[in-house]
Design a protein around this motif. Structure first.
Motif, PDB file in Angstrom:
ATOM      1  N   GLY A  61       5.329 -13.890 -12.237  1.00 49.66           N
ATOM      2  CA  GLY A  61       6.770 -13.724 -12.219  1.00 49.66           C
ATOM      3  C   GLY A  61       7.251 -12.304 -12.444  1.00 49.66           C
ATOM      4  O   GLY A  61       8.449 -12.082 -12.641  1.00 49.66           O
ATOM      5  N   LEU A  62       6.354 -11.327 -12.374  1.00 46.24           N
ATOM      6  CA  LEU A  62       6.735  -9.936 -12.607  1.00 46.24           C
ATOM      7  C   LEU A  62       7.176  -9.266 -11.313  1.00 46.24           C
ATOM      8  O   LEU A  62       6.651  -9.555 -10.232  1.00 46.24           O
ATOM      9  N   SER A  63       8.132  -8.351 -11.418  1.00 50.51           N
ATOM     10  CA  SER A  63       8.540  -7.547 -10.263  1.00 50.51           C
ATOM     11  C   SER A  63       7.537  -6.408 -10.088  1.00 50.51           C
ATOM     12  O   SER A  63       7.126  -5.765 -11.051  1.00 50.51           O
ATOM     13  N   VAL A  64       7.139  -6.172  -8.835  1.00 49.81           N
ATOM     14  CA  VAL A  64       6.061  -5.226  -8.537  1.00 49.81           C
ATOM     15  C   VAL A  64       6.467  -4.301  -7.406  1.00 49.81           C
ATOM     16  O   VAL A  64       7.024  -4.742  -6.398  1.00 49.81           O
ATOM     17  N   GLU A  65       6.178  -3.024  -7.573  1.00 53.98           N
ATOM     18  CA  GLU A  65       6.263  -2.059  -6.464  1.00 53.98           C
ATOM     19  C   GLU A  65       4.829  -1.717  -6.079  1.00 53.98           C
ATOM     20  O   GLU A  65       4.054  -1.227  -6.905  1.00 53.98           O
ATOM     21  N   LEU A  66       4.444  -2.010  -4.843  1.00 54.15           N
ATOM     22  CA  LEU A  66       3.104  -1.727  -4.339  1.00 54.15           C
ATOM     23  C   LEU A  66       3.188  -0.569  -3.368  1.00 54.15           C
ATOM     24  O   LEU A  66       3.841  -0.655  -2.327  1.00 54.15           O
ATOM     25  N   ILE A  67       2.535   0.530  -3.712  1.00 55.68           N
ATOM     26  CA  ILE A  67       2.586   1.753  -2.916  1.00 55.68           C
ATOM     27  C   ILE A  67       1.256   1.933  -2.200  1.00 55.68           C
ATOM     28  O   ILE A  67       0.197   2.021  -2.835  1.00 55.68           O
ATOM     29  N   CYS A  68       1.309   2.003  -0.889  1.00 54.66           N
ATOM     30  CA  CYS A  68       0.103   2.129  -0.066  1.00 54.66           C
ATOM     31  C   CYS A  68       0.090   3.492   0.615  1.00 54.66           C
ATOM     32  O   CYS A  68       1.018   3.833   1.355  1.00 54.66           O
ATOM     33  N   ASP A  69      -0.947   4.268   0.382  1.00 55.57           N
ATOM     34  CA  ASP A  69      -1.061   5.597   0.980  1.00 55.57           C
ATOM     35  C   ASP A  69      -1.310   5.526   2.483  1.00 55.57           C
ATOM     36  O   ASP A  69      -0.908   6.413   3.229  1.00 55.57           O
ATOM     37  N   ARG A  70      -1.952   4.475   2.924  1.00 52.00           N
ATOM     38  CA  ARG A  70      -2.248   4.303   4.345  1.00 52.00           C
ATOM     39  C   ARG A  70      -1.065   3.611   5.043  1.00 52.00           C
ATOM     40  O   ARG A  70      -0.240   2.986   4.384  1.00 52.00           O
ATOM     41  N   PRO A  71      -1.008   3.659   6.376  1.00 44.71           N
ATOM     42  CA  PRO A  71       0.066   2.961   7.094  1.00 44.71           C
ATOM     43  C   PRO A  71      -0.201   1.471   7.248  1.00 44.71           C
ATOM     44  O   PRO A  71       0.544   0.777   7.936  1.00 44.71           O
ATOM     45  N   TYR A  72      -1.248   0.965   6.634  1.00 44.88           N
ATOM     46  CA  TYR A  72      -1.601  -0.446   6.714  1.00 44.88           C
ATOM     47  C   TYR A  72      -2.267  -0.853   5.399  1.00 44.88           C
ATOM     48  O   TYR A  72      -2.807  -0.026   4.651  1.00 44.88           O
ATOM     49  N   LEU A  73      -2.233  -2.140   5.101  1.00 47.73           N
ATOM     50  CA  LEU A  73      -2.889  -2.672   3.914  1.00 47.73           C
ATOM     51  C   LEU A  73      -4.379  -2.911   4.173  1.00 47.73           C
ATOM     52  O   LEU A  73      -4.807  -3.084   5.304  1.00 47.73           O
ATOM     53  N   GLY A  74      -5.145  -2.913   3.096  1.00 50.38           N
ATOM     54  CA  GLY A  74      -6.545  -3.311   3.212  1.00 50.38           C
ATOM     55  C   GLY A  74      -7.562  -2.258   2.871  1.00 50.38           C
ATOM     56  O   GLY A  74      -8.752  -2.568   2.729  1.00 50.38           O
ATOM     57  N   GLY A  75      -7.157  -0.997   2.770  1.00 57.94           N
ATOM     58  CA  GLY A  75      -8.087   0.048   2.379  1.00 57.94           C
ATOM     59  C   GLY A  75      -9.283   0.143   3.305  1.00 57.94           C
ATOM     60  O   GLY A  75      -9.164   0.164   4.527  1.00 57.94           O
ATOM     61  N   LEU A  76     -10.477   0.170   2.718  1.00 60.51           N
ATOM     62  CA  LEU A  76     -11.698   0.357   3.496  1.00 60.51           C
ATOM     63  C   LEU A  76     -11.977  -0.808   4.431  1.00 60.51           C
ATOM     64  O   LEU A  76     -12.597  -0.635   5.485  1.00 60.51           O
ATOM     65  N   LEU A  77     -11.528  -2.006   4.073  1.00 60.57           N
ATOM     66  CA  LEU A  77     -11.788  -3.152   4.944  1.00 60.57           C
ATOM     67  C   LEU A  77     -11.120  -2.983   6.302  1.00 60.57           C
ATOM     68  O   LEU A  77     -11.657  -3.406   7.323  1.00 60.57           O
ATOM     69  N   THR A  78      -9.956  -2.369   6.311  1.00 57.25           N
ATOM     70  CA  THR A  78      -9.241  -2.176   7.569  1.00 57.25           C
ATOM     71  C   THR A  78      -9.467  -0.780   8.145  1.00 57.25           C
ATOM     72  O   THR A  78      -9.703  -0.631   9.337  1.00 57.25           O
ATOM     73  N   GLY A  79      -9.412   0.243   7.309  1.00 58.13           N
ATOM     74  CA  GLY A  79      -9.517   1.609   7.802  1.00 58.13           C
ATOM     75  C   GLY A  79     -10.927   2.062   8.125  1.00 58.13           C
ATOM     76  O   GLY A  79     -11.150   2.819   9.066  1.00 58.13           O
ATOM     77  N   ALA A  80     -11.911   1.593   7.343  1.00 58.17           N
ATOM     78  CA  ALA A  80     -13.287   2.048   7.533  1.00 58.17           C
ATOM     79  C   ALA A  80     -14.145   1.031   8.270  1.00 58.17           C
ATOM     80  O   ALA A  80     -15.353   1.192   8.380  1.00 58.17           O
ATOM     81  N   MET A  81     -13.517  -0.044   8.777  1.00 55.99           N
ATOM     82  CA  MET A  81     -14.205  -1.064   9.570  1.00 55.99           C
ATOM     83  C   MET A  81     -15.252  -1.826   8.751  1.00 55.99           C
ATOM     84  O   MET A  81     -16.266  -2.292   9.273  1.00 55.99           O
ATOM     85  N   MET A  82     -15.013  -1.947   7.445  1.00 55.69           N
ATOM     86  CA  MET A  82     -15.920  -2.720   6.594  1.00 55.69           C
ATOM     87  C   MET A  82     -15.638  -4.195   6.804  1.00 55.69           C
ATOM     88  O   MET A  82     -14.805  -4.786   6.127  1.00 55.69           O
ATOM     89  N   ASP A  83     -16.353  -4.802   7.724  1.00 57.64           N
ATOM     90  CA  ASP A  83     -16.007  -6.133   8.197  1.00 57.64           C
ATOM     91  C   ASP A  83     -16.872  -7.244   7.622  1.00 57.64           C
ATOM     92  O   ASP A  83     -16.957  -8.330   8.183  1.00 57.64           O
ATOM     93  N   GLN A  84     -17.551  -6.975   6.534  1.00 55.35           N
ATOM     94  CA  GLN A  84     -18.324  -8.006   5.867  1.00 55.35           C
ATOM     95  C   GLN A  84     -18.385  -7.695   4.383  1.00 55.35           C
ATOM     96  O   GLN A  84     -18.122  -6.572   3.954  1.00 55.35           O
TER      97      GLN A  84
END
Length: 471
Positions: A61-84
Motif C-alpha cells: 500500500g505504499l506510494s512508489v516512484e520507480l526511476i528507470c535509467d533505460r528507455p525500457y524496463l528489465g535491465g540486463l534481461l531486456t537490454g543485454a539479451m539475457m534470455d534465460q
C-alpha cells in the motif's frame, strides 16, 4: 509525452515570477527543477531487482516512484539479451526461489525473448496504481542530512533525457536497485571496485556481448552434443551449453577476448541466442570503456560465427540476427554494508539470522584478464543472502538491491545473478513497509534479531523461501 506537457505548463506558469536570463526561451525553462515530490518509497533502477522492490512496496500500500535509467524496463534481461535464468537450486534439484521471482518465472518460463520480458515487467508495474514510473531518466544528484555515521538521503535529483526536465524526489525510504550501486556511490557510500578486496587491483569480471542467430537446426545441435568430443555440457528443450573442449581450438581476433564455452538459448520463435564472447578490461562505470568493449565484441562475433558454422552441427546455415543493445556488465562496485558476504559464507552454506532469501548458484567468476584460471569448481552450496549486506554502512534510510550489495569479488560471482537480485528487491520493498510502519531505520532493523524475525515472517507470508526444508 505527459511529463513533457506537465513540465512545460509548470515552467510557463512560473515565468513571470522568475528572474530568467534575458535570452531565456521555453526550452530553457524546461530545465528548471520541478517541485520536490514526496512518495513514501523511491526506487532507482528499472532492473528486475528494482521492479521487485517497487511491486513489493506497492503491495503493502505504499506510494512508489520507480526511476528507470533505460528507455525500457528489465535491465540486463531486456537490454543485454539475457534470455534465460541462472537458477538457484536445492541439493535435490528443487527450486529455492519463491515470491515475486516465481510469479515472473511462471510467466516467462525457462527461456524467453527480451520483448516478452519487457512486456511482463511493464504489465506487472502498470497493474499497481501506487507506482509512478519514469523511463529514460538519469540520476544527477543526491542531497544528504545527518552526521557522517547516521546519514539520511534527503532528496534525489533526476533528469528526463528527452525533455531535459529535472525532477527532485524526497522520500523517507530510498532503494538503490541500479546494477552498479550508482545512487549509493553518489551519496558517498564506501565501496570497492572489482576485485579490490583482494588487494591486487580493481580489475572487474569480463563483460559479454550477447547476440542472436537465425537458421540454426536446434534439434541437430542438441542430438549431436557429445561430451567426449565437445567437453562437459548439457541440453534441454530450450537451452544448450558446453563446447569447452571445442573452443580451446578457437583463436580470438582480439587479445582482450575470451571464448571459453557456449551458452545457447532457444527463443519461442526459433531464434537462438549466444552467450560466449567475454571482453576483459571493461569498466562498466565508464561509458567510453563500455562502448569500446562492445565494439571489440561485435567484430569478434563475426569471426566466432564463421567458426561455429564450420565446427558445430546444426550451425551450418546460421546467420547473424542481432547484437544485444548493451554489454552484460557483471561487476562494478561492491557497496560496503553492515556485513560482507564472502566466498567462505557461500562455500560453507552459511544461513545467517538475517537471511532474506536463499541462493546456490556456483561461484561463477568470469576472468578479469586473459589466461586467468577458474578459481572454484562449479559446485552448488545453498546459502542465505544477509539483509545486512543490503544496508550501506553509515546510512539509515537507504538499501541496495542488486549486484552491488556488500560482497567480495569472488562471492559476487554467485550472488550477482538475477533471480537472487529479485529476492533482494522484494525483501527491500517489504522492509520499506516494515521500516515506515514501525518507525525503525534499516540499520536498527538489520542488527536487532527480534525485528529481523518479524521481517522474515513477513517475507515468508509473501512467498519468499528462507528455509530449504520449508520451501
Amino acid at each position: 509525452m505527459t511529463r513533457l506537457a506537465v513540465a512545460a505548463l509548470a515552467a510557463l506558469l512560473t515565468l513571470s515570477a522568475l528572474a530568467l536570463p534575458a535570452l531565456a526561451t521555453p526550452q530553457h525553462a524546461l530545465q528548471l527543477e520541478e517541485p520536490a515530490r514526496g512518495p513514501q518509497v523511491l526506487v532507482a533502477g528499472g532492473t528486475p531487482a528494482g521492479i521487485a522492490a517497487a511491486v513489493a512496496a506497492a503491495r503493502k500500500g505504499l506510494s512508489v516512484e520507480l526511476i528507470c535509467d533505460r528507455p525500457y524496463l528489465g535491465g540486463l534481461l531486456t537490454g543485454a539479451m539475457m534470455d534465460q535464468w541462472d537458477l538457484n537450486k536445492a541439493p535435490d534439484g528443487g527450486r529455492i526461489e519463491g515470491g515475486l521471482f516465481r510469479d515472473i518465472y511462471d510467466q516467462l518460463g525457462e527461456s524467453f525473448d527480451p520483448q516478452s520480458a519487457e512486456a511482463v515487467f511493464q504489465r506487472l508495474v502498470a497493474s499497481y496504481p501506487e507506482i509512478t514510473l519514469h523511463l529514460d531518466t538519469q540520476l544527477l544528484a543526491v542531497t544528504l542530512a545527518g552526521p557522517e555515521l547516521d546519514r539520511r538521503v534527503e532528496s534525489v535529483t533526476f533528469q528526463d533525457r528527452e525533455t531535459r526536465a529535472r525532477l527532485e524526489i524526497r522520500a523517507p525510504v530510498v532503494i538503490d536497485a541500479t546494477d552498479g550501486g550508482d545512487l549509493a556511490a553518489l551519496a558517498g557510500a564506501r565501496y570497492d571496485v572489482g576485485r579490490q578486496d583482494t588487494g591486487l587491483d580493481t580489475k572487474m569480471q569480463a563483460a559479454t556481448l550477447m547476440f542472436s542467430v537465425d537458421g540454426v537446426d536446434w534439434h541437430t545441435a542438441v542430438r549431436s552434443y557429445d561430451d567426449t568430443r565437445y567437453g562437459e555440457g548439457g541440453a534441454t528443450e530450450k537451452k544448450l551449453w558446453g563446447y569447452t573442449r571445442l573452443l580451446r581450438t578457437y583463436e580470438p581476433l582480439s587479445p582482450r577476448v575470451i571464448v571459453r564455452d557456449l551458452n545457447l538459448g532457444r527463443e519461442p520463435g526459433g531464434r537462438v541466442t549466444v552467450n560466449a564472447v567475454d571482453v576483459v578490461g571493461v569498466d562498466g562505470r565508464d561509458p567510453k570503456s563500455v562502448a569500446e568493449g562492445a565494439a571489440i565484441a561485435r567484430v569478434e562475433i563475426f569471426r566466432l560465427l564463421a567458426f561455429l558454422r564450420a565446427r558445430v552441427p546444426g550451425f551450418a546455415h546460421a546467420r547473424l540476427a542481432a547484437f544485444a543493445d548493451e554489454l552484460y556488465i557483471r561487476e562494478t562496485r561492491h557497496i560496503l554494508g553492515l556485513t560482507l558476504l564472502t566466498a567462505a559464507d557461500i562455500w560453507h552454506g552459511r544461513i545467517p539470522y538475517d537471511t532474506i532469501g536463499l541462493a546456490s548458484y556456483p561461484l561463477d567468476i568470469h576472468p578479469t584478464y586473459v589466461g586467468e584460471p577458474p578459481a572454484y569448481a562449479p559446485v552448488r552450496h545453498v546459502y542465505g543472502v544477509p539483509f545486512r549486506a543490503m544496508v550501506p554502512h553509515g546510512f539509515d534510510n537507504l538499501l541496495v538491491a542488486g549486484p552491488a550489495i556488500s560482497a567480495t569479488h569472488v562471492a559476487a560471482g554467485s550472488v550477482r545473478t538475477i533471480p537472487t537480485t529479485i529476492e533482494e528487491g522484494e525483501a527491500a520493498g517489504i522492509a520499506a513497509s516494515f521500516s515506515l510502519r514501525r518507525g525503525v531505520d534499516f540499520a536498527s532493523l538489520a542488527l536487532q534479531r527480534n525485528l529481523m524475525h518479524q521481517l522474515r515472517t513477513a517475507l515468508v507470508q509473501a512467498g519468499a523461501v528462507i528455509d530449504v526444508a520449508r520451501r
